[in-house]
Scaffold this active site. Structure first.
Site, short mmCIF file in Angstrom:
data_model
loop_
_atom_site.label_atom_id
_atom_site.label_comp_id
_atom_site.label_asym_id
_atom_site.label_seq_id
_atom_site.Cartn_x
_atom_site.Cartn_y
_atom_site.Cartn_z
N CYS A 58 11.51 -2.46 -13.96
CA CYS A 58 10.21 -1.80 -13.83
C CYS A 58 9.23 -2.29 -14.92
O CYS A 58 9.50 -2.12 -16.13
CB CYS A 58 10.39 -0.29 -13.91
SG CYS A 58 8.90 0.64 -14.24
N CYS A 61 8.02 0.46 -17.22
CA CYS A 61 9.08 0.86 -18.15
C CYS A 61 9.14 -0.12 -19.33
O CYS A 61 9.29 0.29 -20.49
CB CYS A 61 10.43 0.90 -17.44
SG CYS A 61 10.51 2.01 -16.02
N CYS A 393 -4.45 -3.90 1.46
CA CYS A 393 -3.42 -2.85 1.64
C CYS A 393 -2.50 -3.18 2.82
O CYS A 393 -2.95 -3.27 3.96
CB CYS A 393 -4.11 -1.50 1.83
SG CYS A 393 -3.06 -0.21 2.54
N CYS A 396 -2.45 -0.48 5.51
CA CYS A 396 -3.68 -0.51 6.32
C CYS A 396 -3.57 -1.58 7.40
O CYS A 396 -3.97 -1.35 8.55
CB CYS A 396 -4.89 -0.79 5.43
SG CYS A 396 -5.13 0.38 4.08
#
Length: 512
Positions: A58, A61, A393, A396
């Site tokens: 991550c 992170c 997106c 989308c």
């Protein structure tokens, strides 16, 4: 709402420190790693624990790691442990704790008292937040400890309230309980201490490590008044905007003025020059400097040219309005002070970013832009289903053919409009937290749009329009459509239930 600007600031901050996190990965750590064999026992043995649930891959992170490590080292001296749990290795723990994203930070007071960490993900913020958690909501002030308490945090609020004023004591204590995550509170009833601090009883003093160092409140001891005063008094005259401070400024309830500058020296110069302007408008607008090298892209969100600095703009989050200052002019405190006054007085029209209004509507989906928004969405007697999307997106793009099909079914029904707007290219007056966002603006109730949260199938969307629109249009099945069978539902008994949909049609969003 998680705004685009906050996302951008957070992401840029993450990128800036990710490499540093990698370099420190092998260094000795004051952050304690817990596993399924040690987690329960550790939590039981410690009164207060901050836990990070993370994944090694991550990026956020990795960005948090060096700050979390520094905070752990500082808090170790105060016996407040910081721990971490690798959710790729300890899936059972993370599932039991309801972890849905990384990193997730939680505060444990044993297993029966768990709450999310609500502070910024910066070393100083983590230390400050956890110190507040370790103290009572209201600490007791004495002649011996007052100097120590006054400097325990960047902001310390002390109530100087006589013991016989029970009402004021109760209100201050309740206020401190509600705001303990944000500020450190203390109180004394000793009149001699109050006198030594230049305070009458009852009154409140906010101590801070910036500007005038302290502010005194001697008005009515009342919850809303206290909150308003503390928010104003604890805000620097000219602060620095970044990922750790953005949320506080954008939710302050007043406009925010940005000074974009590329060098630290120039930002410091602007901060000093703008202090008299900030003092004049204190409580009406917040003024901040922002690093244009790191966060210059945000200028574009304020309708500024993101390649030309220094620059100035005002944003009013409550009205979703933006007021960019003419970038052909020099950024001077005196001139911008007048501009600020004009904006506050309502003498400046907000800037609206808009694509050109289409000369013709091509296809069944009506294309809305900022300049046609009122006409096509608000100022009419139609039920308008509006999709807020972003060109990049993925969700989308997946919705697009279904949305086109849906619009086609309504193409001969004048009471309903199926529309879309590119929310990255047009300013919109709506709160958008992810893409796509779909809202229905019913005829006669345009100020109360209904957000769609169901499966993104043609049938489910059509049922949503029927059930929530004023006109109750029932387009029926595809077969009925082909034979012209669309009807206007006149009673609840005629409404069909929304059919169950396949699990892969669940509504998902790309976050802003």
């Amino acid at each position: 709402m998680r705004s685009f600007a906050l996302w951008a600031l957070s992401l840029l901050g993450a990128c800036a420190v990710a490499s540093a996190a990698d370099e420190k990965a092998e260094a000795p750590s004051d952050v304690i790693s817990l596993t399924k064999d040690t987690f329960d026992g550790f939590i039981k043995e410690h009164d207060l624990v901050l836990a990070e649930f993370y994944a090694p891959w991550c990026g956020h992170c990795k960005a948090l790691a060096p700050k979390y490590e520094e905070a752990a080292t500082e808090l170790k001296e105060k016996n407040i442990p910081l721990v971490k749990i690798d959710c790729t290795a300890e899936e059972d723990i993370c599932r039991d704790q309801g972890v849905e994203g990384y990193p997730t930070l939680k505060i444990f007071r044993g297993h029966d008292s768990v709450k999310p960490y609500q502070g910024a993900r910066q070393t100083e913020a983590i230390v400050s937040y956890m110190v507040k958690q370790s103290l009572p909501a209201v600490s007791a002030v004495t002649a011996e400890n007052i100097e120590e308490i006054k400097t325990m945090d960047k902001i310390v609020v002390i109530g100087y309230i006589p013991s016989d004023d029970q009402a004021a004591n109760d209100i201050f204590t309740t206020f401190a309980e509600s705001q303990r995550d944000n500020y450190l509170f203390a109180m004394t009833n000793d009149a001699a201490i109050a006198k030594a601090e230049g305070a009458k009883q009852p009154s409140i003093i906010l101590y801070k490590d910036f500007d005038e160092r302290k502010a005194i409140y001697d008005g009515e001891i009342e919850q809303d008044a206290l909150l308003s005063w503390v928010k104003t008094a604890s805000t620097p005259l000219v602060g620095e905007l970044g990922p750790e401070t953005y949320s506080g400024y954008i939710t302050a309830g007043i406009p925010l003025a940005y000074i974009f500058s590329e060098t630290k020296e120039e930002r410091e110069k602007f901060a000093e020059e703008f202090k008299p302007v900030a003092e004049k408008h204190k409580g009406a607008i917040n003024i901040v400097t922002i690093d244009a090298k790191m966060f210059g892209a945000h200028a574009g969100n304020l309708n500024l040219d993101p390649s030309k600095f220094p620059a100035f703009a005002i944003q009013d989050p409550e009205k979703n309005a933006k007021y960019p200052y003419d970038q052909s002019k020099e950024v001077k405190a005196k001139d911008i002070g007048k501009f600020i006054q004009d904006v506050l007085d309502g003498n400046v029209e907000p800037s609206i970013k808009s694509e050109a209004i289409p000369e013709t509507q091509e296809g069944p989906v009506t294309v809305v832009v900022a300049h046609s928004y009122k006409d096509l969405v608000i100022d009419n007697e139609k039920d308008v289903l509006l999709e807020f999307y972003a060109p990049w997106c993925g969700h989308c793009k997946a919705l697009a053919p279904k949305y086109e099909e849906l619009a086609g079914l309504y193409s001969n029904i004048p009471e309903v409009t199926i529309a879309k707007i590119d929310a990255t290219a047009n300013d919109v007056p709506d709160s958008i937290t992810g893409f796509p966002t779909i809202k229905l603006y019913p005829a006669g109730a345009k100020d109360s749009p209904v957000e769609y949260e169901g499966p993104r199938t043609v049938e489910d969307l059509a049922n949503f329009v029927k059930e929530n629109g004023k006109h109750k249009i029932d387009i029926g099945s595809k077969e009925e459509q082909e034979s012209g069978g669309a009807t206007e539902t006149t009673s609840a008994s005629n409404e069909s239930e929304t059919p169950a949909s396949a699990s892969d049609d669940k509504a998902e969003h790309d976050e802003l």
